[in-house]
Write an enzyme that holds these catalytic residues in place. Structure first.
Site, mmCIF file in Angstrom:
data_model
loop_
_atom_site.group_PDB
_atom_site.id
_atom_site.type_symbol
_atom_site.label_atom_id
_atom_site.label_comp_id
_atom_site.label_asym_id
_atom_site.label_seq_id
_atom_site.Cartn_x
_atom_site.Cartn_y
_atom_site.Cartn_z
ATOM 1 C CG LEU A 334 -1.783 -0.759 1.224
ATOM 2 C CD1 LEU A 334 -2.524 -0.926 2.582
ATOM 3 C CD2 LEU A 334 -3.120 -0.800 -0.304
ATOM 4 N N GLY A 335 2.195 1.073 0.248
ATOM 5 C CA GLY A 335 3.007 2.709 0.860
ATOM 6 C C GLY A 335 3.508 1.953 1.265
ATOM 7 N N GLY A 337 6.380 4.404 4.708
ATOM 8 C CA GLY A 337 6.762 4.993 5.341
ATOM 9 C C GLY A 337 7.733 4.868 6.220
ATOM 10 N N GLY A 338 8.190 6.375 6.807
ATOM 11 C CA GLY A 338 9.624 5.911 7.622
ATOM 12 C C GLY A 338 10.135 4.735 8.352
ATOM 13 N N GLY A 340 9.239 1.809 7.944
ATOM 14 C CA GLY A 340 8.643 0.193 7.185
ATOM 15 C C GLY A 340 7.903 0.526 6.038
ATOM 16 C CB VAL A 342 1.848 -0.463 5.076
ATOM 17 C CG1 VAL A 342 0.423 -0.460 5.312
ATOM 18 C CG2 VAL A 342 2.334 0.956 5.491
ATOM 19 C CE LYS A 356 4.822 1.762 10.096
ATOM 20 N NZ LYS A 356 4.700 3.416 10.224
ATOM 21 C CG ASP A 454 6.161 13.022 7.957
ATOM 22 O OD1 ASP A 454 7.125 14.053 7.111
ATOM 23 O OD2 ASP A 454 6.566 11.951 7.803
#
Ligand code: NAG
Ligand code: NAG
Ligand code: NAG
Ligand code: NAG
Ligand code: NAG
Length: 662
Positions: A334-335, A337-338, A340, A342, A356, A454
């Site tokens: 899905l994406g 992040g900082g 790890g 997801v 995550k 963030d």
């Protein structure tokens, strides 16, 4: 270090004990980033007026961070006016983590020289320099090279003084000569010990071998002049050489640490085979507990968390999650992040979740994991993404969140096709919801205060009813438990970062308020804040200019045309401007923002300070009230100097306290 090693230990309590013992061992034996100052040297010349010097400086430092992140040396060149070249070098005996910490410390302190076009800072564990020309291969310079001797002589005793001083001098001679030869043979780094004299030599990686020789020989000669002082530091253009009567470096290299480490784990494994294991770990915990009071709280919380996770049913099975995400298949991603990446997961009961996968990173990982589970499971709010549980037994740690079906906000407001989709009412509700979520994070009802750090459009997710949910708590730190002033680099996203955080690394809730202000302007105007890509036309500046000339409605997203509320929309923009004022004290708190947004009778005060970046480009009539780039920096510098030579930590602490008292 691999938690797989402990999978035989079924009781979760013991797994935590082991993790804890290990993390304490790691931190106590190898964790001195040596961030004390050796020397800070600022150049004399200033950049020409009208250049984007500070944003360029920030970009340059970010460029270095991306390299030094995985290495002990980084150089970076930014093709700006004036051009910017920078170099960072950690001493080879620091661990990667300590290297990052040392870089972060030098990165936080070197802005004291701004807006000089050149500066150098020597810490005891690393070096950082920026300048307007390519200096990477330079080794010696008559104007830059410097030496610093400690103020204490070696202890003198009776009449033998001369003899002692002579002997000490010979040992220093011998040690610095030897360490120089070792460094030349050994890729530019060496440590050596001769009869109670410890020495370290480090050339920058970019300096050629012959330059390294010249540089170290000059530094060796210079520090010999320090005798009979206890310490001497040669700080040259291309190298650093230090001697001391105290041992200050780490023996061996990274690889040997790992070796030593597995040695420890073998010992522990053997001991654990016997019942004596119990006694050992308990006494180890006790001893370290007493020594490292800083860790006290974590220790307590760690035990509590593991118990709570077991009790609360927050625990997920690793294999289940592996299957649920189709073995972390890319098609489920899905994406990123900082902390790890997801993945979407489908649990056996059909429930859809977001999983995550945390970057496994020794001690840092434990902290990060700890923070996420601890904080998020305690904090629940309709506008914050809910944490459902976690898995700690597999080869990597996983966090399970509620799945938010719609994409993040940036997909809606910056995509021309989808932008039509969000009407004024929906945008307003998203702004209010995000404000409420943030106000809750900042301590709303509970005692816990969290700074997200963030906030940006891609971290605001929308559910099926387009309710906003703030995501990615990877950067979250709890002020109550984490007093550490050093983060591994300033976290956050350019364009959303408050000026004081950008330049000085100063962290308060107002950093989130600033980012929220930027987000508000983006949502209402339907444009990205492109502060760093162009010299003019940053969204903040455009809106501010329109506000000053009473033309605020022109800033509103044309997609909404006649749909927006002619009274509400400009008010919301005004709140966005209030939040992005350069001075921390002038920005409202999130609680005040929520009130301004929801209470129709609430008077919205006029913002009277423009956003910091590019402020000097505003029309000159405002110049007496606006903060130009230069004056902001000199204010910052004055403040830093006002705090004297006190350490970073006291400065950060006092700013924390100040914000808490507000
Ligand atoms: C760098 O700065 C110095 C002044 O310190 C100036 O003389 C020199 O021309 C500058 N170099 C460039 C490439 O701008
Ligand atoms: C640059 O700005 C400062 C203060 O705003 C001013 O004193 C100085 O004369 C300016 N220099 C040039 C070259 O315009
Ligand atoms: C640090 O390195 C890791 C792995 O190489 C990378 O994924 C991460 O984005 C880097 N972090 C920064 C701040 O550059
Ligand atoms: C070394 O630095 C100090 C402090 O900046 C300065 O006073 C001194 O003149 C410098 N020495 C040399 C040899 O440049
Ligand atoms: C340190 O030693 C030097 C040279 O021997 C001497 O001149 C100086 O007075 C001593 N300083 C102290 C504080 O003892």
């Amino acid at each position: 270090m691999n938690p797989m090693q402990f999978s035989a230990l079924k009781q979760p309590y013991w797994r935590w004990v082991l993790l804890l013992v290990f993390s304490l061992l790691v931190s106590s034996s190898f964790s001195d980033p040596r961030i004390s100052n050796s020397g800070l040297f600022c150049g004399n010349s200033k950049p020409p007026n009208g250049t984007n010097f500070v944003p360029n400086f920030v970009k340059e430092m970010q460029g270095l961070l991306e390299v030094i992140n995985t290495s002990h040396f980084a150089s970076y060149h930014l093709n700006s006016t004036p051009p910017m070249y920078a170099l960072a070098q950690c001493h080879q005996d620091l661990s990667q983590n300590d290297c990052l910490l040392c870089y972060a410390a030098s990165r936080t302190r070197i802005p004291r020289c701004l807006p000089s076009v050149s500066a150098r800072i020597f810490l005891d564990g690393c070096f950082l320099r920026y300048d307007n020309y390519s200096f990477f291969q330079e080794s010696v310079s008559s104007s830059l090279d410097n030496v610093s001797c400690s103020s204490n002589n070696i202890t003198m005793s009776g009449e033998d003084n001369n003899k002692r001083v002579n002997l000490f001098g010979r040992n220093v001679d011998y040690a610095v000569g030897k360490v120089t030869r070792i460094a030349l043979r050994n890729g530019g780094f060496g440590v050596e010990q001769v009869d109670g004299v410890y020495a370290l030599a480090q050339c920058w990686k970019s300096v050629p071998a012959e330059g390294c020789r010249q540089c170290l020989q000059k530094a060796a000669k210079a520090v010999r002049g320090c005798v009979p002082k206890k310490e001497g530091r040669g700080m040259n253009t291309g190298c650093y050489l230090r001697y001391s009567t105290k041992k200050f470096y780490n023996e061996g290299t990274e690889a040997e640490h790992d070796h030593g480490f597995s040695g420890i784990s073998i010992i522990i494994a053997i001991v654990s085979a016997t019942s004596a294991f119990l006694m050992l770990s308990l006494s180890a915990i006790y001893a370290t507990y007493a020594r490292l009071s800083k860790r006290k709280k974590e220790l307590k919380n760690l035990g509590q968390i593991s118990k709570r996770i077991d009790r609360s049913g927050l625990k997920f099975n690793y294999e289940t999650l592996e299957k649920a995400t189709d073995y972390f298949s890319m098609s489920r991603k899905l994406g990123q992040g900082g902390a790890g990446s997801v993945f979407m997961g489908i649990l056996p009961n059909g429930k859809i979740v977001a999983v995550k996968r945390l970057i496994y990173n020794t001690r840092q990982w434990v902290d990060e994991f700890f923070n996420e589970v601890n904080l998020i499971s305690r904090i629940q709010h309709k506008n914050l993404v809910k944490l459902l549980g976690c898995s700690i037994e597999g080869p990597e740690s996983l966090l399970v969140y509620e799945y938010v079906p719609n994409k993040s906000l940036d997909h809606f407001i910056f995509d021309e096709k989808k932008a039509n989709f969000l009407k004024w009412k929906q945008r307003f509700d998203i702004i209010v919801g995000t404000a409420e979520g943030l106000a809750h994070l900042h301590g709303g009802a509970s005692q816990i205060r969290i700074i997200h750090r963030d906030i940006k459009s891609s971290n605001v997710l929308l559910d099926e009813n387009l309710n906003p949910k703030i995501a990615d708590f990877g950067l979250v730190r709890c002020l109550a438990t984490d007093k550490s002033h050093l983060s591994t680099g300033v976290a956050g996203t350019l364009g959303y970062m408050a000026p004081e955080y950008l330049v000085r690394g100063q962290l308060t809730e107002k950093v989130d308020v600033y980012s929220f202000g930027v987000l508000v302007l983006e949502i209402v105007c339907g444009k990205r804040n492109t502060t760093f890509t162009k010299d003019s036309g940053s969204l903040l500046q455009t809106v501010w200019t329109l506000y000053r000339s009473n033309r605020l409605p022109e800033a509103i997203d044309p997609c909404m045309r006649d749909d927006f509320s002619a009274k509400e929309a400009p008010n919301v923009l005004q709140i966005g401007l209030l939040c992005t004022q350069a001075s921390v004290a002038l920005r409202p708190s999130m609680a005040q923002v929520v009130q301004m947004l929801t209470d129709k009778d609430c008077e919205i005060p006029p913002p009277n300070q423009p956003p910091f970046l590019n402020a000097s480009l505003l029309e000159p009539t405002n110049s007496t009230r606006s903060y130009s780039t230069d004056s902001f920096i000199s204010n910052a510098v004055r403040k830093i100097q006002g705090s004297g030579t006190s350490s970073e930590s006291s400065r950060t602490r006092s700013s924390d306290e100040a914000s808490r008292n507000q």
